[in-house]
Scaffold this motif. Structure first.
Motif, mmCIF file in Angstrom:
data_model
loop_
_atom_site.group_PDB
_atom_site.id
_atom_site.type_symbol
_atom_site.label_atom_id
_atom_site.label_comp_id
_atom_site.label_asym_id
_atom_site.label_seq_id
_atom_site.Cartn_x
_atom_site.Cartn_y
_atom_site.Cartn_z
ATOM 1 N N ARG A 171 0.814 -1.219 0.000
ATOM 2 C CA ARG A 171 0.000 0.000 0.000
ATOM 3 C C ARG A 171 0.856 1.281 0.000
ATOM 4 O O ARG A 171 0.334 2.375 0.245
ATOM 5 N N ASP A 219 -1.792 4.385 0.974
ATOM 6 C CA ASP A 219 -2.459 4.983 -0.192
ATOM 7 C C ASP A 219 -3.884 5.433 0.124
ATOM 8 O O ASP A 219 -4.353 6.455 -0.356
ATOM 9 N N PHE A 220 -4.561 4.657 0.971
ATOM 10 C CA PHE A 220 -5.950 4.978 1.330
ATOM 11 C C PHE A 220 -6.113 4.780 2.832
ATOM 12 O O PHE A 220 -5.215 4.218 3.470
ATOM 13 N N PRO A 221 -7.231 5.229 3.407
ATOM 14 C CA PRO A 221 -7.359 5.160 4.872
ATOM 15 C C PRO A 221 -7.197 3.735 5.425
ATOM 16 O O PRO A 221 -7.637 2.772 4.804
ATOM 17 N N HIS A 222 -6.558 3.653 6.579
ATOM 18 C CA HIS A 222 -6.549 2.380 7.303
ATOM 19 C C HIS A 222 -7.995 2.070 7.696
ATOM 20 O O HIS A 222 -8.768 2.973 8.005
ATOM 21 N N HIS A 223 -8.340 0.787 7.678
ATOM 22 C CA HIS A 223 -9.765 0.451 7.907
ATOM 23 C C HIS A 223 -10.285 0.948 9.253
ATOM 24 O O HIS A 223 -11.469 1.267 9.387
ATOM 25 N N SER A 224 -9.375 1.063 10.239
ATOM 26 C CA SER A 224 -9.830 1.517 11.562
ATOM 27 C C SER A 224 -10.211 2.998 11.558
ATOM 28 O O SER A 224 -10.865 3.486 12.479
ATOM 29 N N GLN A 225 -9.791 3.727 10.523
ATOM 30 C CA GLN A 225 -10.097 5.153 10.422
ATOM 31 C C GLN A 225 -11.432 5.412 9.725
ATOM 32 O O GLN A 225 -11.848 6.556 9.585
ATOM 33 N N ILE A 226 -12.061 4.346 9.269
ATOM 34 C CA ILE A 226 -13.311 4.509 8.521
ATOM 35 C C ILE A 226 -14.497 4.437 9.489
ATOM 36 O O ILE A 226 -14.634 3.450 10.224
ATOM 37 N N ASP A 227 -15.307 5.469 9.508
ATOM 38 C CA ASP A 227 -16.528 5.481 10.321
ATOM 39 C C ASP A 227 -17.593 4.687 9.570
ATOM 40 O O ASP A 227 -18.010 5.086 8.479
ATOM 41 N N PRO A 228 -18.025 3.553 10.138
ATOM 42 C CA PRO A 228 -18.980 2.717 9.389
ATOM 43 C C PRO A 228 -20.288 3.440 9.053
ATOM 44 O O PRO A 228 -20.967 3.069 8.096
ATOM 45 N N PRO A 246 -18.725 6.429 5.925
ATOM 46 C CA PRO A 246 -17.439 6.055 5.320
ATOM 47 C C PRO A 246 -16.900 7.106 4.352
ATOM 48 O O PRO A 246 -15.685 7.248 4.213
ATOM 49 N N GLU A 247 -17.789 7.874 3.736
ATOM 50 C CA GLU A 247 -17.345 8.883 2.766
ATOM 51 C C GLU A 247 -16.271 9.782 3.365
ATOM 52 O O GLU A 247 -15.316 10.170 2.696
ATOM 53 N N PHE A 275 -12.688 8.876 3.135
ATOM 54 C CA PHE A 275 -12.150 8.832 1.778
ATOM 55 C C PHE A 275 -12.086 10.203 1.120
ATOM 56 O O PHE A 275 -11.467 10.366 0.078
#
Lengths: 242, 242
Positions: B32, B221-230, B233-234, B237
């Motif tokens: 990544r 390259d893109f957010p770590h999955h733990s940084q994504i608010d379920p 999610p937008e 990103f």
């Protein structure tokens, strides 16, 4: 320009260059013939993968990959109401997201070989042991994934592939054909051992061989060293290079 | 566009995605962050590698790699008058060919990190055993490579690197610091075991870390999955992707 094969997926794709990894093995077998490009995103489900599509596969590219593996579902199948709930995507949305990914790839390149790979089976006991090794007695008591539910996602993945006329690998079924799959193929009940990576590798190679992408039939990029006349090396390179 | 690191060399580069391979390990650690592109040509010496330069590193490219390892010499150092004579390149020509490769890479990209890697040491006994395993009593009686001669090529490689101000890894010296290097690092007296691959991997990582290419300091390259608010999610990103 050497053809590219993209591996798009979650952690099982991301980790495919560790010892015995299926991505590394593909790179080895396609040496001097095709480049293997890894685009694996640990923890991602198909809902989040959609945000990446236009970036990894930008429409209008003049050099699209010749093949792409799409390997999601292990996180989508995390159960609602359990510890990995945030990754959960309902089955129907998972299928719809896979359709969107396939449609995008087809628009990207109508001739691309698309291979949908189902999530592997889940060894619930292995998951529990793994959680205990991390959190001790605080570990979740109820499984965050079950093999049965993941199986419904695997079936959904195969259905979408049939519906859209693309290849698929039912890893969930395939692995369970082998006795002791739980420990033989899975390291923590979910991710792959070297043997588990071997299964993915063999199945992907089968699909690519069945298309027009058999590594053994593809030409080398430049002359094999035995074809080079040491007294007149130019000659061997004239046809391919000059 | 993800940065690329090219591995340019002979069979020791070509085989670097087998179990424990240094190319696979680099791919894993740069996951990544950077793409590892393998350009390994089994049996090639620097004389033949020159024919590939304009094709692999075409001047005028808008996206040159950020780093390239140049790993030749094991074949150049094959002895004249012995069974691998066809691969032999005299020491001074080897050095001159390396200069040409470095000059081309610098013209290709003035900011590229260039890492010259010397050939590994040769275990003459191991080579002899390997030849016997292939050809029995018909095997050559005189070694086709010697450790001493390969050492002069290793020195030549390091000299060229110093002269041109690029990085180098003296694998020939490094490996011989470890007792039992003959069997620990070499599988057939010349090619690398998993442990031998480990040495190359560690040394390459050291050089890249010393430049500005430390994997641990490069952004995902893109957010770590733990940084994504379920639930939104937008948002994760938006910055990186939209």
């Amino acid at each position: 320009m050497r053809p590219e094969i993209v591996l798009f997926g979650d952690s099982i794709t991301d980790q495919s260059f560790r010892h015995g990894g299926w991505g590394a093995s593909l790179t080895d077998i396609y040496s001097r013939k095709a480049d293997i490009v890894v685009r694996g995103y640990g923890g991602y489900n198909t809902r989040w993968a959609l945000f990446l599509l236009n970036h990894i596969f930008p429409l209008g590219s003049t050099t699209p990959p010749v093949a792409t593996t799409v390997f999601f579902g292990a996180n989508d199948a995390a159960l609602s109401g359990r510890t990995s709930e945030r990754q959960h995507v309902p089955l129907e949305e998972y299928k719809e997201n896979l359709r969107k990914i396939v449609h995008h790839l087809k628009e990207f390149s109508p001739t691309m070989i698309i291979v949908l790979i189902t999530p592997p089976p889940v060894d619930e006991e292995g998951r529990q042991e793994y959680a205990k090794s991390l959190y001790g007695e605080k570990a979740m008591k109820l499984p965050e994934r079950t093999n049965e539910v993941t199986g419904t996602y695997a079936n959904g993945c195969v259905e979408v592939a049939k519906e859209l006329g693309v290849d698929s690998i039912n890893l969930w079924s395939k692995m369970q054909e082998t006795q002791g799959w739980q420990k033989k193929f899975l390291s923590d009940g979910l991710h792959l051992t070297a043997d588990g990576n071997g299964v993915v590798y063999e199945e992907v190679v089968k699909v690519l061989n069945g298309a027009w992408l058999s590594a053994s039939e593809m030409p080398l990029d430049f002359p094999h060293h035995s074809q080079i006349d040491p007294h007149n090396p130019e000659k061997a390179f004239q046809q391919t290079c000059l």
